[in-house]
Write an enzyme that holds these catalytic residues in place. Structure first.
Site, PDB file in Angstrom:
ATOM      1  N   ASP A   7       0.856  -1.196   0.000  1.00 40.85           N
ATOM      2  CA  ASP A   7       0.000   0.000   0.000  1.00 40.85           C
ATOM      3  C   ASP A   7       0.886   1.238   0.000  1.00 40.85           C
ATOM      4  O   ASP A   7       2.087   1.162   0.302  1.00 40.85           O
ATOM      5  CB  ASP A   7      -0.941   0.031   1.218  1.00 40.85           C
ATOM      6  CG  ASP A   7      -1.945   1.198   1.136  1.00 40.85           C
ATOM      7  OD1 ASP A   7      -2.353   1.576   0.019  1.00 40.85           O
ATOM      8  OD2 ASP A   7      -2.312   1.755   2.191  1.00 40.85           O
ATOM      9  N   SER A   8       0.281   2.371  -0.311  1.00 39.96           N
ATOM     10  CA  SER A   8       1.021   3.632  -0.251  1.00 39.96           C
ATOM     11  C   SER A   8       1.315   4.007   1.204  1.00 39.96           C
ATOM     12  O   SER A   8       2.211   4.798   1.467  1.00 39.96           O
ATOM     13  CB  SER A   8       0.186   4.736  -0.892  1.00 39.96           C
ATOM     14  OG  SER A   8      -0.998   4.922  -0.146  1.00 39.96           O
ATOM     15  N   CYS A  70      -4.209  -1.539  -2.238  1.00 35.93           N
ATOM     16  CA  CYS A  70      -4.325  -0.113  -2.522  1.00 35.93           C
ATOM     17  C   CYS A  70      -5.162  -0.006  -3.788  1.00 35.93           C
ATOM     18  O   CYS A  70      -4.748  -0.483  -4.853  1.00 35.93           O
ATOM     19  CB  CYS A  70      -2.922   0.466  -2.757  1.00 35.93           C
ATOM     20  SG  CYS A  70      -2.944   2.191  -3.268  1.00 35.93           S
ATOM     21  N   GLU A 162      -3.549   9.225   7.764  1.00 33.91           N
ATOM     22  CA  GLU A 162      -2.096   9.023   7.920  1.00 33.91           C
ATOM     23  C   GLU A 162      -1.531   9.923   9.017  1.00 33.91           C
ATOM     24  O   GLU A 162      -0.614   9.549   9.733  1.00 33.91           O
ATOM     25  CB  GLU A 162      -1.369   9.309   6.593  1.00 33.91           C
ATOM     26  CG  GLU A 162      -1.575   8.252   5.525  1.00 33.91           C
ATOM     27  CD  GLU A 162      -0.825   6.944   5.787  1.00 33.91           C
ATOM     28  OE1 GLU A 162       0.195   6.969   6.486  1.00 33.91           O
ATOM     29  OE2 GLU A 162      -1.291   5.899   5.296  1.00 33.91           O
ATOM     30  N   CYS A 194     -11.181   2.410  -1.014  1.00 33.81           N
ATOM     31  CA  CYS A 194      -9.847   2.811  -0.571  1.00 33.81           C
ATOM     32  C   CYS A 194      -9.599   2.048   0.723  1.00 33.81           C
ATOM     33  O   CYS A 194     -10.474   2.020   1.609  1.00 33.81           O
ATOM     34  CB  CYS A 194      -9.797   4.312  -0.316  1.00 33.81           C
ATOM     35  SG  CYS A 194      -8.266   4.848   0.489  1.00 33.81           S
ATOM     36  N   HIS A 196      -7.881   2.667   3.205  1.00 34.44           N
ATOM     37  CA  HIS A 196      -7.851   3.471   4.431  1.00 34.44           C
ATOM     38  C   HIS A 196      -9.271   3.638   5.020  1.00 34.44           C
ATOM     39  O   HIS A 196      -9.415   3.871   6.221  1.00 34.44           O
ATOM     40  CB  HIS A 196      -7.303   4.875   4.163  1.00 34.44           C
ATOM     41  CG  HIS A 196      -5.814   4.946   3.994  1.00 34.44           C
ATOM     42  ND1 HIS A 196      -5.165   4.448   2.895  1.00 34.44           N
ATOM     43  CD2 HIS A 196      -4.851   5.471   4.800  1.00 34.44           C
ATOM     44  CE1 HIS A 196      -3.858   4.670   3.020  1.00 34.44           C
ATOM     45  NE2 HIS A 196      -3.648   5.284   4.171  1.00 34.44           N
TER      46      HIS A 196
END
Ligand code: DGL
Length: 270
Positions: A7-8, A70, A162, A194, A196
């Site tokens: 993932d980023s 992701c 984040e 997403c 997240h």
């Protein structure tokens, strides 16, 4: 026998957590590209280059199978990677398909022609790059007909998560749901596109209302990975150890991840 998860940033940990719950013996190597996140505001070439680099690192760590946990990378880079880059003896899978198969009432790997499905009005919440790619609509069109999709690019939510600023993330989610509802007042289902966003699942559900079915990826991806590994047992790579790799500041990322998963997570430099 390790599997890689990319993932980023921290979002893919929502997927890792479910995979670890389903396959507790399986070593997992996680790669988070904190030096370059968020990906959602980058262009497709940039996302391709970064995703190739991270996936290559996971191959080097002994993973023959890598899950792109992701959506932004799955949407903007996966197809190009599969067509032009992934070596014959390796596999890279995305997170879109298991969710779309659930939404369209399909068994895993059912490639029969598109057909009418129960759900007709779907709200998609995702990053700007995922929305721009229209990858969700493309994958959906292979499997279902007559489904109206309204997409909402949720700018700022990944950054807020984040940064650990969950109050800001909550306010942004509520305003993105309002914006979506102005375009589609009565969605039947909502897709959290997403990795997240599962951290904000309750807020999405509250803002959308109890009668909207919210699809979130971690459980669906974990179940489809179990199924895949049963059918492709040689895709267990040679890696033996779980690891958490980041291109960012390992100490800072470890603190955030430990808060995020509510268990001790130690990242090291990728
Ligand atoms: N978790 C990533 C996704 O699923 C976040 C992308 C980003 O870095 O913007 O899309």
């Amino acid at each position: 026998m390790a599997v890689g998860i990319f993932d980023s940033g921290l979002g893919g940990l929502t997927v890792l957590d479910e995979v670890a719950r389903s396959l507790p013996e399986l070593p997992l190597v996680y790669y988070a590209d904190h030096a370059h996140n968020p990906y959602g505001v980058r262009d497709a070439d940039d996302i391709f280059d970064l995703t190739v680099k991270g996936t290559g690192r996971l191959f080097d760590a002994g993973c023959d199978l890598v899950i792109l946990a992701c959506n932004t990378a799955s949407a903007a880079a996966l197809r190009r990677m599969q067509e032009s880059w992934v070596p014959r003896d390796k596999r890279v899978l995305g997170v879109f398909v298991p969710m779309i198969e659930a939404l369209t009432e399909r068994q895993w790997g059912d490639n029969s022609p598109p057909r009418e499905v129960e759900v007709k009005h779907v709200a998609l919440f995702a990053t700007p790059a995922t929305v721009r790619s229209r990858a969700f609509q493309r994958e959906l069109a292979f499997r279902a007909i007559g489904v109206d999709v309204e997409a909402q690019a949720c700018g700022g939510v990944v950054d807020a998560i984040e940064d650990g600023d969950l109050e800001l993330a909550e306010a942004l989610v509520r305003s993105h749901v309002e914006a979506l509802k102005r375009k589609m007042p009565d969605p039947q289902a909502a897709v959290l596109g997403c990795t997240h966003y599962p951290l904000m699942l309750d807020i999405f559900q509250q803002a959308l209302g109890a009668d909207v079915m919210v699809y979130s990826q971690p459980k669906l991806v974990a179940a489809s990975l179990c199924d895949y590994l049963q059918r492709h047992s040689k895709m267990y790579g040679s890696g033996k150890q779980s690891m958490f790799l980041t291109t960012g500041n390992a100490a800072r990322v470890s603190d955030q991840a430990t808060r995020f998963l509510r268990r001790k997570i130690e990242f090291v430099a990728a």
